[in-house]
Design a protein around this motif. Structure first.
Motif, short mmCIF file in Angstrom:
data_model
loop_
_atom_site.label_atom_id
_atom_site.label_comp_id
_atom_site.label_asym_id
_atom_site.label_seq_id
_atom_site.Cartn_x
_atom_site.Cartn_y
_atom_site.Cartn_z
N LEU A 34 -0.83 4.50 -1.69
CA LEU A 34 -2.12 4.48 -1.08
C LEU A 34 -2.28 4.82 0.26
CD1 LEU A 34 -3.26 1.12 -2.98
CD2 LEU A 34 -4.33 3.37 -3.20
N ASP A 35 -0.95 4.67 1.03
CA ASP A 35 -0.84 4.92 2.40
C ASP A 35 0.39 5.71 2.65
OD1 ASP A 35 -1.82 4.69 5.17
OD2 ASP A 35 -1.70 2.64 5.26
N ASN B 244 -7.19 9.52 -16.12
CA ASN B 244 -6.78 10.10 -15.15
C ASN B 244 -5.55 11.16 -15.22
OD1 ASN B 244 -8.45 8.60 -13.54
ND2 ASN B 244 -7.17 6.97 -13.26
N LEU B 245 -4.82 11.12 -16.59
CA LEU B 245 -3.81 11.95 -16.68
C LEU B 245 -4.31 13.51 -16.72
CD1 LEU B 245 -1.79 9.56 -19.14
CD2 LEU B 245 -1.40 9.80 -16.63
N SER B 246 -3.52 14.33 -16.38
CA SER B 246 -3.53 15.42 -16.40
C SER B 246 -2.42 16.48 -16.95
CB SER B 246 -4.03 16.24 -15.21
OG SER B 246 -3.27 16.18 -14.12
N THR C 286 -2.47 10.74 -5.34
CA THR C 286 -3.55 10.24 -6.48
C THR C 286 -2.63 10.50 -7.65
OG1 THR C 286 -5.40 11.06 -4.91
CG2 THR C 286 -5.59 10.70 -7.43
N ARG D 91 0.08 8.06 -8.41
CA ARG D 91 -0.51 6.87 -8.58
C ARG D 91 -1.13 6.71 -10.18
NH1 ARG D 91 -3.27 7.34 -3.78
NH2 ARG D 91 -5.47 7.61 -4.86
N SER D 92 -1.57 7.71 -10.77
CA SER D 92 -1.92 8.06 -11.99
C SER D 92 -0.89 8.05 -12.90
CB SER D 92 -2.78 9.08 -12.15
OG SER D 92 -2.32 10.18 -12.26
N ARG E 279 -9.86 4.55 -7.41
CA ARG E 279 -9.15 5.55 -6.66
C ARG E 279 -7.50 4.99 -6.90
NH1 ARG E 279 -8.55 9.69 -5.13
NH2 ARG E 279 -8.42 9.61 -3.00
N ALA E 280 -7.19 3.76 -6.69
CA ALA E 280 -5.94 3.05 -6.78
C ALA E 280 -5.21 3.30 -7.92
CB ALA E 280 -6.09 1.50 -6.47
N ILE E 281 -5.96 3.40 -8.98
CA ILE E 281 -5.40 3.73 -10.37
C ILE E 281 -5.22 5.25 -10.74
CG2 ILE E 281 -5.48 1.41 -11.35
CD1 ILE E 281 -7.90 2.30 -12.88
N GLY E 282 -5.60 6.05 -9.59
CA GLY E 282 -5.37 7.40 -9.98
C GLY E 282 -6.41 8.32 -10.30
N THR E 283 -7.81 7.71 -9.93
CA THR E 283 -8.89 8.72 -10.30
C THR E 283 -9.03 9.64 -9.25
OG1 THR E 283 -9.94 6.81 -11.33
CG2 THR E 283 -11.36 8.39 -11.01
N LYS E 284 -9.42 10.86 -9.50
CA LYS E 284 -9.50 11.90 -8.70
C LYS E 284 -10.74 11.69 -7.84
CE LYS E 284 -6.82 15.03 -11.36
NZ LYS E 284 -6.95 14.50 -12.87
N PRO F 242 -7.33 4.20 -17.12
CA PRO F 242 -6.13 5.30 -16.34
C PRO F 242 -5.69 6.30 -16.94
CG PRO F 242 -5.59 2.70 -16.43
CD PRO F 242 -6.62 2.88 -17.19
N PRO G 49 -9.28 3.85 -0.40
CA PRO G 49 -8.85 2.81 -1.62
C PRO G 49 -8.48 1.57 -0.92
CG PRO G 49 -7.58 4.74 -1.54
CD PRO G 49 -8.74 5.10 -0.56
N ILE G 50 -7.93 1.62 0.29
CA ILE G 50 -7.11 0.27 0.99
C ILE G 50 -8.14 -0.33 1.39
CG2 ILE G 50 -5.77 -0.35 2.78
CD1 ILE G 50 -4.02 2.28 2.51
N ASN H 23 0.91 -1.19 0.06
CA ASN H 23 -0.24 -0.04 0.08
C ASN H 23 0.76 1.35 0.03
OD1 ASN H 23 -2.45 -1.45 0.03
ND2 ASN H 23 -2.63 -1.40 2.10
N ASP I 213 -2.96 13.70 -0.08
CA ASP I 213 -3.78 12.53 -0.80
C ASP I 213 -4.03 13.09 -2.38
OD1 ASP I 213 -5.95 10.36 -0.87
OD2 ASP I 213 -7.09 11.95 -1.94
#
Lengths: 243, 381
Positions: free
Chosen positions: A57-58, A113-115, A81, A84-85, B290-295, A110, B374-375, A52, A77
């Protein structure tokens, strides 16, 4: 070799109704770019907690964690995010595909989610998703829903999804845990292929068979007890999986 | 995220359809109640609008139309001769239901309106009339019909019809005045006062004097003077119009608005419930996203879009069904016409309600979805 992941003195403490549980106890970890790392350990050893953290994620309770030179442990957070993306590709034991979306849409997801500069338009996203599906040999299943695929195929879709945003590394949480031996071999071949093409792979597994030709790290009681850094040997490139 | 919301919606068809049916029923109810309110308001305002600038000298507590008021014709003449009254713009009038006649679609009886020939414009104002708008020079039994009355008796200009052995010759038909429910004028049969007295069996009696004040007097002075002289009678003016509207509509409107509020709440709860279930079912998916990066805001948008899709589809179907439902209800209550169309204001009101329902009922589920860790979600089975 250049460090991709560097964790120093990682602690994770959970407060379970007044009782403090230390999932990680000052764990140190280093993963270099281009490596294939297998993390093993019994249940409750802290593998998932470590995954995680590596997957952003953590955050650790104590200690510092750097991914590609960026200090993750201090990120918000929103920043996590974004990392992660852009930097991480996830592969889950239960595949975790979105059931309402076709295979192509799942792989493309995925990229939505890119910006900023990395943002892609719809046709580019589609094109890149299709390329990844070709890599995993599922171009003929693009318009199918996940429910119509076998376990092995679903995991191949998950691998394509993990690859689509060109991540720095792939985190695979027991990727073959729900597969039969033939599908397991295919998935492992695929992960090795991905690794040989330059993507770092960090995999949690219980299956010794799948750790062949990888750097095995063993965790027990929240600390790293064994690190076979030298295990990665020259190997024959795995045969391509069947289409 | 809108396309993903659509795909999610398609993947859960049966639940979505049930929810849509629920929203549709709520929208239909809100729409029908809204139309009833609209019709009531426009009917009452339209009817009372005919009082505009005039005064009705009538028995206490009669209101409009003054069909329940009775007074002698002599009293009417006396009032007309007063200096405060512009005799040329005023007239004696008899209002009474046409006994033994047919009722219209809404069950309202046709109203006999007896006027002094030549004074028809005092009642008709500038409303256009097909045929003749005056009874001067016509037969004693000549009538000018309101549009609804003409429809009720199925007559056109030049026709003759009989009610209770009384014959009526139609010389003119007033174009429909009321935009919603028919007004008194639409249900009227205007005839010469003597013939009205004969038909309604009220010899030498009238209901009211429709008064145009003299130029030398203000409305208030005329009202005060008449009231002082004739304490047993009421002067119904524009001022009373609003009072009547308020009295007649206040209670009904409060009740109707409460009904709308309750239906509104039911549809909100309905969609919210469905969206809560959806969020619960999607916990693992949300965790994966969320894990794969969604806001977080994209997850919120996904849930709100889904909620909006459900309410908009249900809402549009509901709005389309309002007019047919209203017509069917009308037929069940005795109407024979099927020509009702929804007023634009009602469509806009209902569409806004649908948008509010869709957005707000998605907010709490979206907020809950946003709070999913997400966890935890990835562990969720």
């Amino acid at each position: 070799m250049e460090n991709l992941v560097k964790g120093e003195g990682l602690w994770k403490t959970y407060d379970l109704g007044g009782v403090e549980i230390n999932a990680l106890r000052g764990l140190d970890i280093t993963v270099n770019k281009g490596e294939f790392v297998s993390i093993m350990g019994p249940s409750g050893s802290g593998k998932s907690t470590l995954m995680n953290m590596l997957g952003c994620l953590d955050n650790p309770t104590k200690g510092d964690l750097y991914i590609d030179g960026k200090k993750i442990s201090l990120m918000s957070d929103k920043e996590l995010t974004k990392v992660r993306s852009e930097e991480v590709g996830f592969i889950f034991q239960t595949f975790n595909l979105l059931p309402a979306l076709t295979v192509r849409d799942n792989v493309e997801f995925p990229l939505r989610n890119l910006s900023g500069e990395k943002k892609l338009n719809k046709s580019s996203r589609r094109e890149r998703a299709e390329e990844c599906l070709k890599v995993v040999g599922l171009e003929h299943r693009m318009d199918h829903l996940p429910a119509k695929l076998s376990g092995g195929e679903r995991q191949r879709v998950a691998i394509a999804r993990a690859l689509v945003n060109h991540p720095q590394f792939i985190l695979a949480d027991e990727p073959t845990g729900n597969l039969d031996s033939e599908a397991t071999e295919n998935i492992m071949n695929l992960l090795h292929l991905v690794n040989q093409q330059g993507t770092t792979v960090i995999m949690v597994t219980h299956d010794e068979e799948t750790t062949k030709n990888t750097r095995v790290m063993k965790i027990r009681d929240g600390v790293l007890v064994e690190d076979q850094a030298e295990t990665l040997k020259e190997t024959v490139i795995p045969v391509p999986y069947p289409a | 995220m809108l396309d993903i919301a659509f795909k999610d919606f398609k993947a859960k068809k049966s639940r979505a359809i049930m929810c849509i049916i629920g929203v549709m029923a709520c929208v239909l109810l809100i729409g029908v109640v809204n139309i009833v309110m609209y019709e009531m308001q426009s009917s009452l305002k339209g009817d009372l609008g005919t009082v505009n600038g005039k005064m009705f000298f009538e028995q206490n507590g009669t209101g409009y139309p003054p069909a329940g008021s009775i007074m002698s014709e002599n009293l009417g003449d006396e009032v007309l001769q007063r200096s405060e009254v512009d005799a040329s713009g005023s007239t004696k009038a008899l209002f009474a239901p046409l006994q033994g006649g047919t009722t219209n679609d809404g069950g309202t009886p046709t109203m006999v309106v007896g006027l002094t020939p030549g004074k028809e414009q005092v009642f008709l104002a500038d409303h256009p009339v097909e045929g003749k708008n005056s009874l001067v020079g016509e037969a004693d039994n000549a009538v000018i019909m309101g549009s609804e009355a003409a429809k009720t008796y199925n007559v056109k200009v030049g026709d003759t019809f009989t009610v209770n052995d009384d014959k009526f010759k139609v010389v003119g038909i007033i174009k429909k005045v009321g935009k919603g429910w028919p007004l008194t004028i639409d249900n009227s049969v205007i005839m010469a006062l003597p013939y009205a007295q004969s038909v309604t069996n009220r010899p030498d009696l009238i209901s009211t004097v429709i008064i145009k004040p003299s130029a030398d007097y203000s409305l208030q002075t005329v009202e005060n003077n008449l009231q002082d002289s004739y304490g047993k009678y009421d002067i119904y003016t524009e001022k009373d119009v609003q009072k009547t509207i308020d009295n007649n509509l206040k209670g009904v409107m409060v009740f109707m608005n409460m009904v709308i509020a309750m239906i509104f709440a039911v549809s909100m709860v309905l969609i919210m419930n469905v969206m809560m279930m959806s969020v619960k079912e999607k916990t693992k998916e949300i965790g994966t996203m969320r894990a794969i990066g969604t806001k977080k805001r994209s997850i919120m948008a996904l849930i709100i879009y889904e909620s909006l899709i459900l309410s908009l589809i249900g809402g549009v179907i509901g709005i389309l069904l309002i007019a047919p439902t209203y017509n069917v209800l009308g037929i069940m209550m005795g109407s024979t016409s099927l020509n009702f169309s929804i007023p634009t204001t009602v469509v806009i009101q209902v569409a806004l309600i649908v948008l509010v329902i869709g957005t707000f009922s998605g907010l709490i589920p979206a907020y809950l979805a946003n709070r999913i860790s997400p966890i935890e979600a990835l562990r969720y089975e």
